[in-house]
Design a protein around this motif. Sequence first.
Motif, PDB file in Angstrom:
ATOM      1  N   PHE A   1      -3.821  -0.343  -8.726  1.00  8.76           N
ATOM      2  CA  PHE A   1      -2.783  -0.955  -7.907  1.00  8.76           C
ATOM      3  C   PHE A   1      -2.421  -2.325  -8.454  1.00  8.76           C
ATOM      4  O   PHE A   1      -3.295  -3.078  -8.889  1.00  8.76           O
TER       5      PHE A   1
ATOM      6  N   SER B   1       0.428  -4.530  -3.804  1.00  9.45           N
ATOM      7  CA  SER B   1       0.029  -3.359  -3.005  1.00  9.45           C
ATOM      8  C   SER B   1       1.153  -2.352  -2.815  1.00  9.45           C
ATOM      9  O   SER B   1       0.962  -1.319  -2.176  1.00  9.45           O
TER      10      SER B   1
ATOM     11  N   ASP C   1      -4.249  -4.821  -0.330  1.00 10.40           N
ATOM     12  CA  ASP C   1      -4.188  -5.130   1.100  1.00 10.40           C
ATOM     13  C   ASP C   1      -4.988  -4.131   1.932  1.00 10.40           C
ATOM     14  O   ASP C   1      -5.023  -4.238   3.169  1.00 10.40           O
TER      15      ASP C   1
ATOM     16  N   ALA D   1      -5.400  -0.145  -2.604  1.00 12.31           N
ATOM     17  CA  ALA D   1      -4.398  -1.206  -2.603  1.00 12.31           C
ATOM     18  C   ALA D   1      -5.086  -2.515  -2.246  1.00 12.31           C
ATOM     19  O   ALA D   1      -5.991  -2.533  -1.413  1.00 12.31           O
TER      20      ALA D   1
END
Length: 201
Positions: free
Chosen positions: A140, A144, A102, A100
Amino acid sequence: MQQIHPAALLIATIAHAPAAPAQTAAPAKGPTPMRAAAEIGMRTFKGHTDGVTALAFSPDGKILASGSGDRSIILWDVASGTILRRLHGHTAAITALCFAPDGSRLVSTAGEPFADIWNTGSWKIERLCPVGLGASEAAFLPDSATFATADGTTMNTWDAATGEAKASIHLPANISALLALPDGLLLTGDISTKAEPAVAA
């Protein structure tokens, strides 16, 4: 002693290449493989017992995840090349890995009906996602919260928190590449046609 499969050498190029030494004589015609490797900062990470089938960098570039035909995922420290952790959750060869943006999750797919969604804080499987047996690509989206997988001619998007399906798009040919763009578009490619953007709400 565990044997290392000949095809299981993970090659990673490091962005910062060392400065070339000053030449005091005319250089040889064409770089040797060893010289070329040194100039681009090539390193070899050894750890899998079967071929490497998937790679993904963490968003900060500090961790490299590698998946293999040995059904494991290895997390590498990019700076040192050491193994940080081995993840075991699949019963078939890993087909795709994606972090992801993040950094909170890692998704892994294999030749089995479910993708594993790993929590990168604990490195435990947070939940399973029913992506289907043929899922071979994963990416992704920038938020996220959503990731996409490709299974044959079908691209699906999934809620990363719940594992629930969000959208499904059918394309005319088998998808061989999947990329999420910063604006949220998903770019797909296949071996018979050019890459085309696909929109998944």
